[in-house]
Scaffold this motif. Structure first.
Motif, PDB file in Angstrom:
ATOM      1  N   SER A  67      25.011  49.296  46.943  1.00 32.67           N
ATOM      2  CA  SER A  67      24.558  50.683  46.782  1.00 32.67           C
ATOM      3  C   SER A  67      23.174  50.749  46.134  1.00 32.67           C
ATOM      4  CB  SER A  67      25.565  51.490  45.957  1.00 32.67           C
ATOM      5  OG  SER A  67      25.440  51.196  44.579  1.00 32.67           O
ATOM      6  N   LEU A  68      22.786  49.687  45.430  1.00 35.50           N
ATOM      7  CA  LEU A  68      21.477  49.672  44.769  1.00 35.50           C
ATOM      8  C   LEU A  68      20.359  49.323  45.741  1.00 35.50           C
ATOM      9  CD1 LEU A  68      22.466  47.812  41.481  1.00 35.50           C
ATOM     10  CD2 LEU A  68      22.052  50.252  41.751  1.00 35.50           C
ATOM     11  N   ALA A 112      12.463  51.901  41.816  1.00 39.30           N
ATOM     12  CA  ALA A 112      13.264  53.106  42.011  1.00 39.30           C
ATOM     13  C   ALA A 112      14.424  53.139  41.014  1.00 39.30           C
ATOM     14  CB  ALA A 112      13.792  53.158  43.442  1.00 39.30           C
ATOM     15  N   LEU A 113      14.990  51.969  40.778  1.00 42.29           N
ATOM     16  CA  LEU A 113      16.118  51.880  39.854  1.00 42.29           C
ATOM     17  C   LEU A 113      15.675  52.186  38.420  1.00 42.29           C
ATOM     18  CD1 LEU A 113      19.130  51.108  39.955  1.00 42.29           C
ATOM     19  CD2 LEU A 113      18.459  48.770  39.418  1.00 42.29           C
ATOM     20  N   VAL A 114      14.540  51.596  38.021  1.00 38.09           N
ATOM     21  CA  VAL A 114      14.022  51.838  36.672  1.00 38.09           C
ATOM     22  C   VAL A 114      13.665  53.308  36.508  1.00 38.09           C
ATOM     23  CG1 VAL A 114      12.094  51.387  35.110  1.00 38.09           C
ATOM     24  CG2 VAL A 114      13.211  49.490  36.287  1.00 38.09           C
ATOM     25  N   ARG A 115      13.041  53.862  37.515  1.00 37.20           N
ATOM     26  CA  ARG A 115      12.653  55.272  37.467  1.00 37.20           C
ATOM     27  C   ARG A 115      13.876  56.170  37.249  1.00 37.20           C
ATOM     28  NH1 ARG A 115       8.959  55.553  41.791  1.00 37.20           N
ATOM     29  NH2 ARG A 115       7.268  55.365  40.313  1.00 37.20           N
ATOM     30  N   ALA A 129      23.583  48.994  35.814  1.00 33.09           N
ATOM     31  CA  ALA A 129      23.207  47.871  36.670  1.00 33.09           C
ATOM     32  C   ALA A 129      22.627  46.748  35.826  1.00 33.09           C
ATOM     33  CB  ALA A 129      22.182  48.324  37.712  1.00 33.09           C
ATOM     34  N   PHE A 130      21.751  47.116  34.918  1.00 34.35           N
ATOM     35  CA  PHE A 130      21.106  46.142  34.051  1.00 34.35           C
ATOM     36  C   PHE A 130      22.143  45.445  33.168  1.00 34.35           C
ATOM     37  CE2 PHE A 130      17.812  45.415  30.528  1.00 34.35           C
ATOM     38  CZ  PHE A 130      17.170  44.411  31.224  1.00 34.35           C
ATOM     39  N   GLY A 131      23.048  46.224  32.615  1.00 26.05           N
ATOM     40  CA  GLY A 131      24.079  45.665  31.740  1.00 26.05           C
ATOM     41  C   GLY A 131      25.126  44.867  32.498  1.00 26.05           C
TER      42      GLY A 131
END
Lengths: 198, 198
Positions: A67-68, A112-115, A129-131
């Motif tokens: 999904s990411l 896009a994910l960071v934003r 996601a990061f964790g």
């Protein structure tokens, strides 16, 4: 009258089905978070059976990664950090971050994910996601004491590099050669991983 | 026929004038950046004379600070970091960051500024505000060697703390007591300020 029940919703084999599952997954992960999301709930929202979700995407974590829409699966990369033990994990973590983010194609979906961290409450997948995909597995595999706390410190430095070097493009950080940054940041990251904590 | 020229645009004394100048300033700083923005250009865009801009807001930097609508003027706070020299500047910098960001009222406008980093190209004041009002003055006042490089490193750690603790609210970082974070991060920041660089 036919004895066959009329088909409802999307047919399992249609190309739309995969997209519908991904859309439902993204909405659920973003609104409810990773932990509270279930494959069953995603299947219901997409109008398909749970088994079809598993058939297309595998586990809940696989579906989350799909999904990411990343070019790089963090679960494939994380083990490269830990393969030689934790003595040089700090250096490898910084080098990995720079190699992925310096690659424009890999950077776009990550950006896009960071934003999305800054989107309205509850709409961002980035922290989970990061964790879930990076900090958690790396911390666990390195067999750190207090892995969550240490990986949070590591994350706070890595995220800052991402924001200033790649998003804000603050100089001279934005144009610094990767090897200089590895030499600068590796001892700090290593300290967060294995040094004394207050 | 009257010999007096018709009044055009906003009257200098009207309450709208101040708002019009601020709007023009925000647009110009965001679109052209701090360096390329002139008080003359802002005055023209607002339909007033430059002297009126100076009268209301002072210098270009004063106007920049006003346009950010912060509760805390970073130029007032920065000197408190350097007043006792650079030996403990790392600790004071971390403590200051946490005290400002842990205060909800001070945090709100700062959060808007940080969020703007992720707006479309050229629309964010945050990197310039951070560089011009915090990193620059502190680095200069501490008389660092390579101030821009060192303050960039400092910035990369501080920004990461802001993003993970206050925006993403990643645990256990989000709930960690300030004094623990000061003890953890102060040596790192101090190293970036005064330690050896590769």
């Amino acid at each position: 009258m036919s004895t066959e029940a009329p088909r409802r919703g999307r047919r399992p084999g249609s190309p739309d089905t995969r997209a519908a599952i991904l859309t439902a997954a993204r909405q659920s992960f973003a609104q409810q978070g990773y932990a509270a999301t279930s494959v069953r709930g995603i299947a219901a929202a997409a109008g398909v059976d749970s088994s079809l979700v598993h058939h297309y995407f595998g586990t809940k974590q696989d579906l989350f990664v799909a999904s990411l829409e990343l070019r790089v699966d963090p679960r494939v990369i994380a083990p490269t950090i830990i393969v030689e033990g934790k003595e040089h994990a700090g250096e490898r973590l910084v080098r990995l971050l720079l190699s992925v983010w310096d690659d424009e194609e890999a950077r776009l979906p990550l950006m896009a994910l960071v934003r999305s961290v800054f989107e309205p409450e509850g709409m961002s997948l980035a922290p989970e996601a990061f964790g879930e995909l990076v900090l958690g597995p790396v911390g666990e595999a390195l067999e750190l004491d207090e892995p969550e706390r240490r990986m949070g410190l590591v994350g706070s430095q890595l995220v800052g590099i991402i924001v200033l070097r790649y998003v804000a493009r603050l100089e001279p950080l934005a144009s610094a050669p990767p090897e200089t940054l590895v030499a600068t940041y590796a001892p700090v990251i290593q300290g967060y991983l294995t040094g004394p904590l207050p």
